[in-house]
Motif scaffolding. Structure first.
Motif, PDB file in Angstrom:
ATOM      1  N   LEU A  49      37.578  22.178  13.443  1.00  0.00           N
ATOM      2  CA  LEU A  49      39.038  22.268  13.369  1.00  0.00           C
ATOM      3  C   LEU A  49      39.565  21.777  12.031  1.00  0.00           C
ATOM      4  CD1 LEU A  49      39.914  21.104  16.995  1.00  0.00           C
ATOM      5  CD2 LEU A  49      39.827  23.448  16.109  1.00  0.00           C
ATOM      6  N   GLN A  50      38.977  20.721  11.499  1.00  0.00           N
ATOM      7  CA  GLN A  50      39.380  20.222  10.177  1.00  0.00           C
ATOM      8  C   GLN A  50      39.040  21.252   9.101  1.00  0.00           C
ATOM      9  OE1 GLN A  50      37.085  16.584  10.670  1.00  0.00           O
ATOM     10  NE2 GLN A  50      38.964  15.391  10.415  1.00  0.00           N
ATOM     11  N   ALA A  51      37.845  21.830   9.196  1.00  0.00           N
ATOM     12  CA  ALA A  51      37.423  22.844   8.221  1.00  0.00           C
ATOM     13  C   ALA A  51      38.305  24.086   8.320  1.00  0.00           C
ATOM     14  CB  ALA A  51      35.956  23.205   8.431  1.00  0.00           C
ATOM     15  N   PHE A  53      33.926  21.867   2.947  1.00  0.00           N
ATOM     16  CA  PHE A  53      32.944  22.749   3.575  1.00  0.00           C
ATOM     17  C   PHE A  53      32.359  23.712   2.555  1.00  0.00           C
ATOM     18  CE2 PHE A  53      37.031  24.936   4.204  1.00  0.00           C
ATOM     19  CZ  PHE A  53      36.760  26.159   3.631  1.00  0.00           C
ATOM     20  N   ILE A  54      31.197  24.255   2.918  1.00  0.00           N
ATOM     21  CA  ILE A  54      30.609  25.384   2.206  1.00  0.00           C
ATOM     22  C   ILE A  54      30.111  26.350   3.276  1.00  0.00           C
ATOM     23  CG2 ILE A  54      28.365  24.230   1.939  1.00  0.00           C
ATOM     24  CD1 ILE A  54      28.110  25.833  -0.767  1.00  0.00           C
ATOM     25  N   LEU A  55      30.522  27.593   3.166  1.00  0.00           N
ATOM     26  CA  LEU A  55      30.124  28.637   4.111  1.00  0.00           C
ATOM     27  C   LEU A  55      29.253  29.619   3.335  1.00  0.00           C
ATOM     28  CD1 LEU A  55      33.652  29.260   5.705  1.00  0.00           C
ATOM     29  CD2 LEU A  55      32.000  27.470   6.231  1.00  0.00           C
ATOM     30  N   TRP A  56      28.037  29.832   3.825  1.00  0.00           N
ATOM     31  CA  TRP A  56      27.116  30.667   3.051  1.00  0.00           C
ATOM     32  C   TRP A  56      26.161  31.405   3.971  1.00  0.00           C
ATOM     33  CZ3 TRP A  56      21.802  29.344   2.843  1.00  0.00           C
ATOM     34  CH2 TRP A  56      21.467  28.088   3.369  1.00  0.00           C
ATOM     35  N   TRP A  57      25.567  32.472   3.414  1.00  0.00           N
ATOM     36  CA  TRP A  57      24.612  33.328   4.125  1.00  0.00           C
ATOM     37  C   TRP A  57      23.262  33.286   3.415  1.00  0.00           C
ATOM     38  CZ3 TRP A  57      25.841  36.264   8.470  1.00  0.00           C
ATOM     39  CH2 TRP A  57      27.198  36.342   8.792  1.00  0.00           C
ATOM     40  N   GLN A  58      22.204  33.356   4.185  1.00  0.00           N
ATOM     41  CA  GLN A  58      20.846  33.448   3.646  1.00  0.00           C
ATOM     42  C   GLN A  58      20.326  34.858   3.864  1.00  0.00           C
ATOM     43  OE1 GLN A  58      18.694  30.865   2.137  1.00  0.00           O
ATOM     44  NE2 GLN A  58      17.800  32.832   1.569  1.00  0.00           N
ATOM     45  N   SER A  72      38.752  19.023   0.509  1.00  0.00           N
ATOM     46  CA  SER A  72      40.065  18.524   0.921  1.00  0.00           C
ATOM     47  C   SER A  72      40.810  17.976  -0.284  1.00  0.00           C
ATOM     48  CB  SER A  72      39.912  17.415   1.962  1.00  0.00           C
ATOM     49  OG  SER A  72      39.302  17.911   3.125  1.00  0.00           O
ATOM     50  N   ILE A  73      42.106  18.132  -0.268  1.00  0.00           N
ATOM     51  CA  ILE A  73      42.946  17.725  -1.410  1.00  0.00           C
ATOM     52  C   ILE A  73      42.650  16.294  -1.838  1.00  0.00           C
ATOM     53  CG2 ILE A  73      45.322  17.244  -2.131  1.00  0.00           C
ATOM     54  CD1 ILE A  73      46.152  19.693  -0.459  1.00  0.00           C
ATOM     55  N   GLU A  74      42.541  15.380  -0.889  1.00  0.00           N
ATOM     56  CA  GLU A  74      42.338  13.973  -1.239  1.00  0.00           C
ATOM     57  C   GLU A  74      40.964  13.681  -1.840  1.00  0.00           C
ATOM     58  OE1 GLU A  74      41.894  14.302   3.312  1.00  0.00           O
ATOM     59  OE2 GLU A  74      43.116  15.209   1.745  1.00  0.00           O
ATOM     60  N   TYR A  75      40.038  14.644  -1.763  1.00  0.00           N
ATOM     61  CA  TYR A  75      38.695  14.450  -2.321  1.00  0.00           C
ATOM     62  C   TYR A  75      38.439  15.290  -3.572  1.00  0.00           C
ATOM     63  CZ  TYR A  75      37.471  11.737   1.762  1.00  0.00           C
ATOM     64  OH  TYR A  75      37.434  10.762   2.712  1.00  0.00           O
ATOM     65  N   ARG A  76      39.410  16.086  -3.985  1.00  0.00           N
ATOM     66  CA  ARG A  76      39.224  16.928  -5.171  1.00  0.00           C
ATOM     67  C   ARG A  76      39.131  16.068  -6.422  1.00  0.00           C
ATOM     68  NH1 ARG A  76      43.385  21.601  -3.265  1.00  0.00           N
ATOM     69  NH2 ARG A  76      42.081  22.264  -1.534  1.00  0.00           N
ATOM     70  N   GLY A  77      38.374  16.571  -7.383  1.00  0.00           N
ATOM     71  CA  GLY A  77      38.238  15.876  -8.659  1.00  0.00           C
ATOM     72  C   GLY A  77      37.237  14.743  -8.647  1.00  0.00           C
ATOM     73  N   ARG A  78      36.499  14.586  -7.560  1.00  0.00           N
ATOM     74  CA  ARG A  78      35.512  13.513  -7.455  1.00  0.00           C
ATOM     75  C   ARG A  78      34.074  14.003  -7.585  1.00  0.00           C
ATOM     76  NH1 ARG A  78      37.718   9.706  -2.511  1.00  0.00           N
ATOM     77  NH2 ARG A  78      39.917   9.676  -3.159  1.00  0.00           N
ATOM     78  N   GLY A  79      33.913  15.288  -7.834  1.00  0.00           N
ATOM     79  CA  GLY A  79      32.572  15.840  -8.028  1.00  0.00           C
ATOM     80  C   GLY A  79      31.860  16.257  -6.758  1.00  0.00           C
TER      81      GLY A  79
END
Length: 177
Positions: A15-17, A59-64, A77-84
Motif C-alpha cells: 500500500l505504501q509502494a 521500490f524497484i519493480l523489475w522483470w527477469q 519516497s520524498i523524505e528519502y530522496r537525495g540520500r543515495g
C-alpha cells in the motif's frame, strides 16, 4: 537498507509502494491496480520494496528475462530522496547478475527527465536515442514515446528485438488479451 520482494497486494508495504507509484509516475506509465494484482506473483516479476531502518523508503519493480533484466519502475519516497538510496538499489541489482539491464526513460524535454537520464548515466547506463514507444501499461492506454537506457553496453538491434518480444510475450500479452 534491504529489498523485500512482495508477491501479494494485501499488506502495508504494498500500500505504501502503491501510493508512491501513483505520485511518482504519470498515469499513462502506470498499471491499474487490477492488473498489478494479476502480475505481482509472476515468477519473472519482482515487486521489491526498499526498507531503511525498518521504514519503507521506496521500490524497484523489475522483470527477469533470459540474460536481461528490465527495470520497469524505480522511486524513492520524498523524505528519502537525495540520500543515495536509489543509486544503491540500482547498484545492487547490477551486482547481483551479469545480465544486461534495460529501462525506459521519458524524452529529455524537462528538467526532471534530464535529471533522471543523468542519474542513470552516472551509474554507467547508455542512452539509446532510437524511436521507441512503450506498450500501454493499462487497458485502452496510450503508447508514450520513450528512450531506452542500457547497461553495460549500448543497445543492439538483436537485444532490442529480444526485449520487445520478451516484454510483449511475458509481461504484456497474457494480461491484455
Amino acid at each position: 537498507m534491504k529489498r523485500v520482494r512482495l508477491t501479494q497486494t494485501d499488506n502495508t508495504g504494498f500500500l505504501q509502494a502503491w501510493e508512491l507509484y501513483g505520485d511518482a509516475f504519470p498515469e499513462e506509465e502506470r498499471r491499474e491496480l487490477d492488473l498489478q494484482k494479476q502480475i505481482i506473483n509472476h515468477a519473472n516479476y519482482h515487486f521489491d520494496i526498499v526498507i531503511v531502518d525498518e521504514v519503507f523508503s521506496g521500490f524497484i519493480l523489475w522483470w527477469q528475462f533470459e540474460g536481461l533484466r528490465y527495470i520497469e519502475h524505480l522511486a524513492t519516497s520524498i523524505e528519502y530522496r537525495g540520500r543515495g538510496y536509489g543509486k544503491t538499489v540500482v547498484e545492487q541489482l547490477i551486482s547481483e547478475s551479469h545480465d544486461d539491464i534495460i529501462l525506459e526513460v521519458e524524452l529529455p524535454d524537462c528538467d526532471s527527465s534530464k535529471r533522471r537520464i543523468d542519474f542513470y548515466e552516472r551509474l554507467g547506463f547508455k542512452l539509446n536515442t532510437i524511436d521507441y514507444k512503450q506498450l500501454p501499461m493499462r487497458k485502452n492506454g496510450i503508447s508514450p514515446e520513450m528512450f531506452l537506457m542500457t547497461y553495460p553496453d549500448e543497445l543492439t538491434a538483436v537485444k532490442l528485438s529480444f526485449f520487445k518480444k520478451s516484454f510483449k510475450r511475458i509481461c504484456y500479452a497474457p494480461y491484455f488479451e
